[in-house]
Design a protein around this motif. Structure first.
Motif, PDB file in Angstrom:
ATOM      1  N   SER A  56       0.836  -1.202   0.000  1.00 17.75           N
ATOM      2  CA  SER A  56       0.000   0.000   0.000  1.00 17.75           C
ATOM      3  C   SER A  56       0.871   1.253   0.000  1.00 17.75           C
ATOM      4  CB  SER A  56      -0.912  -0.006   1.231  1.00 17.75           C
ATOM      5  OG  SER A  56      -1.621   1.213   1.342  1.00 17.75           O
ATOM      6  N   PHE A  57       1.944   1.232   0.777  1.00 17.64           N
ATOM      7  CA  PHE A  57       2.911   2.336   0.819  1.00 17.64           C
ATOM      8  C   PHE A  57       3.576   2.513  -0.545  1.00 17.64           C
ATOM      9  CE2 PHE A  57       7.457   3.403   2.115  1.00 17.64           C
ATOM     10  CZ  PHE A  57       7.230   4.770   2.149  1.00 17.64           C
ATOM     11  N   LEU A  58       3.934   1.393  -1.186  1.00 16.60           N
ATOM     12  CA  LEU A  58       4.578   1.438  -2.496  1.00 16.60           C
ATOM     13  C   LEU A  58       3.635   2.006  -3.553  1.00 16.60           C
ATOM     14  CD1 LEU A  58       6.950   0.682  -4.358  1.00 16.60           C
ATOM     15  CD2 LEU A  58       5.963  -1.617  -4.541  1.00 16.60           C
ATOM     16  N   THR A  59       2.390   1.592  -3.541  1.00 10.32           N
ATOM     17  CA  THR A  59       1.407   2.103  -4.506  1.00 10.32           C
ATOM     18  C   THR A  59       1.205   3.603  -4.346  1.00 10.32           C
ATOM     19  OG1 THR A  59       0.251  -0.025  -4.516  1.00 10.32           O
ATOM     20  CG2 THR A  59      -0.979   1.887  -5.303  1.00 10.32           C
ATOM     21  N   THR A  85      19.025  -1.232  -5.545  1.00 11.31           N
ATOM     22  CA  THR A  85      18.102  -0.899  -6.625  1.00 11.31           C
ATOM     23  C   THR A  85      16.670  -0.907  -6.087  1.00 11.31           C
ATOM     24  OG1 THR A  85      17.798  -3.197  -7.303  1.00 11.31           O
ATOM     25  CG2 THR A  85      19.635  -1.982  -8.303  1.00 11.31           C
ATOM     26  N   LEU A  86      15.728  -0.412  -6.896  1.00  4.35           N
ATOM     27  CA  LEU A  86      14.328  -0.393  -6.478  1.00  4.35           C
ATOM     28  C   LEU A  86      13.814  -1.818  -6.288  1.00  4.35           C
ATOM     29  CD1 LEU A  86      11.649   0.984  -5.905  1.00  4.35           C
ATOM     30  CD2 LEU A  86      11.227   1.054  -8.383  1.00  4.35           C
ATOM     31  N   LYS A 129      12.168   8.043 -12.129  1.00  2.93           N
ATOM     32  CA  LYS A 129      11.147   7.829 -11.095  1.00  2.93           C
ATOM     33  C   LYS A 129      11.467   6.636 -10.208  1.00  2.93           C
ATOM     34  CE  LYS A 129       7.312  10.043 -13.559  1.00  2.93           C
ATOM     35  NZ  LYS A 129       8.193  10.734 -14.502  1.00  2.93           N
ATOM     36  N   ASP A 130      12.089   5.604 -10.759  1.00  4.71           N
ATOM     37  CA  ASP A 130      12.421   4.425  -9.951  1.00  4.71           C
ATOM     38  C   ASP A 130      13.389   4.772  -8.825  1.00  4.71           C
ATOM     39  OD1 ASP A 130      10.774   2.905 -11.459  1.00  4.71           O
ATOM     40  OD2 ASP A 130      12.352   1.759 -12.474  1.00  4.71           O
ATOM     41  N   ASP A 131      14.398   5.574  -9.141  1.00  6.03           N
ATOM     42  CA  ASP A 131      15.365   5.976  -8.108  1.00  6.03           C
ATOM     43  C   ASP A 131      14.689   6.816  -7.032  1.00  6.03           C
ATOM     44  OD1 ASP A 131      17.362   4.631  -9.337  1.00  6.03           O
ATOM     45  OD2 ASP A 131      18.397   6.397 -10.144  1.00  6.03           O
ATOM     46  N   LYS A 145       4.264  10.278 -10.283  1.00  7.15           N
ATOM     47  CA  LYS A 145       3.915  10.548 -11.674  1.00  7.15           C
ATOM     48  C   LYS A 145       3.804  12.032 -11.975  1.00  7.15           C
ATOM     49  CE  LYS A 145       1.376   6.226 -12.420  1.00  7.15           C
ATOM     50  NZ  LYS A 145       0.047   5.624 -12.752  1.00  7.15           N
ATOM     51  N   SER A 146       3.391  12.818 -11.013  1.00  2.00           N
ATOM     52  CA  SER A 146       3.180  14.252 -11.239  1.00  2.00           C
ATOM     53  C   SER A 146       4.343  15.115 -10.760  1.00  2.00           C
ATOM     54  CB  SER A 146       1.893  14.706 -10.547  1.00  2.00           C
ATOM     55  OG  SER A 146       1.945  14.403  -9.159  1.00  2.00           O
TER      56      SER A 146
END
Length: 288
Positions: free
Chosen positions: A111-114, A156-157, A128-130, A121-122
């Motif tokens: 849930s935290f990751l989502t 890494t992510l 974005k992965d880093d 995104k904004s």
């Protein structure tokens, strides 16, 4: 063929309108593809779009200042909805929001990751992965996990996600095992505790759990020794004292009985002497 696929739900203009529009647009494009409506002319596609967007979306479309040609172009219509539902955002503020996200106590890691993946995104960040990886390390609730992640130099992510998920699973399993052990221990205590409470203690004379004797540390009022009450005292001196007491009582009773017999013997002897004297006096009188 179109009936085999589910059309998107009407556009909702309540709540997070920007997110609602993105989902509707994505589902609409997929619907056009699978039903092969994407091969139709622009005017037909706009008609399908306005038919699926719902009453609120259609009323919003009627407020747009579009030319007749623009109204027949799906791209133009979608651009006007995009401009209305997703106005230009303040990138600095969006980054502030993203960098303020932390895992809440009790919140599942996925849930935290989502939440992070939606917010990034904004932000306009290129990699974005880093950024998501860094935010996980800085915002993770478990300090033990954070410390372990910081030890990895080439983190890494994917490594971050796998480690956090593994930690969450192991923690859940550990709690389940500890809970099972606690339940079994409680059952064992309830099972054997009742048996222990039924025995009569020789030190206090009452029923109690093992190790809970009220006489422990107390001094006996009879023998002055520790760890038992006088009511159950079994000391040798105390027993002899009780025997002596019984013996003394018996001897006193015997002495009192002897004195009574002596008195009776003395009275009997005196009576005999008086009888002899009376007999002698009677004989002398008759001879005279």
């Amino acid at each position: 063929m179109e009936s085999m696929f589910r059309p998107p739900k009407p556009l909702s203009l309540d709540g997070n309108v920007a997110e609602n529009w993105k989902l509707f647009e994505q589902k609409f494009d997929n619907f056009l593809t699978v039903t092969e409506l994407s091969k139709k002319d622009e005017e037909t596609k706009v008609a399908v779009f306005l038919n699926l967007i719902g009453d609120d979306g259609l009323e919003l479309f009627n407020t747009f200042d579009l030319t007749n040609n623009q109204k027949k172009s799906l791209q133009c219509v979608k651009q006007r909805f995009e401009a209305h539902c997703s106005p230009k955002k303040n990138v600095i503020f969006e980054r502030f929001v993203f960098n303020s996200i932390t895992q809440k106590e009790g919140q599942l890691f996925d849930s935290f990751l989502t939440e992070l993946r939606k917010a990034v995104k904004s932000t306009g960040y290129k990699d974005k992965d880093d950024m998501v990886r860094d935010r996980i390390v800085m915002g993770i609730f478990s300090k033990d996990t954070q410390e372990k992640l910081l030890r990895v130099s080439d983190l890494t992510l994917e490594m971050t996600i796998n480690h956090c998920r593994a930690y969450e699973v192991s923690k859940t399993q550990s709690k389940a095992l500890q809970s099972e052990v606690s339940v079994n221990e409680l059952r064992r205590k309830n099972k054997y505790g009742k048996k222990e409470s039924n025995f009569t203690c020789k030190y206090c004379g009452t029923n109690h759990m093992k190790g809970k004797c009220p006489a422990y540390g107390k001094k006996c009022k009879k023998c002055q020794r520790l760890h038992h009450f006088a009511t159950v005292c079994q000391s040798k001196g105390n027993k002899e004292a009780r025997d002596d007491k019984k013996k003394n009582v018996h001897e006193v009773a015997q002495e009192e009985g002897s004195e009574s017999e002596g008195d009776q013997f003395f009275v009997s002897a005196v009576s005999k002497q008086i009888g002899v004297v009376n007999k002698m006096e009677k004989s002398v009188g008759e001879s005279m």
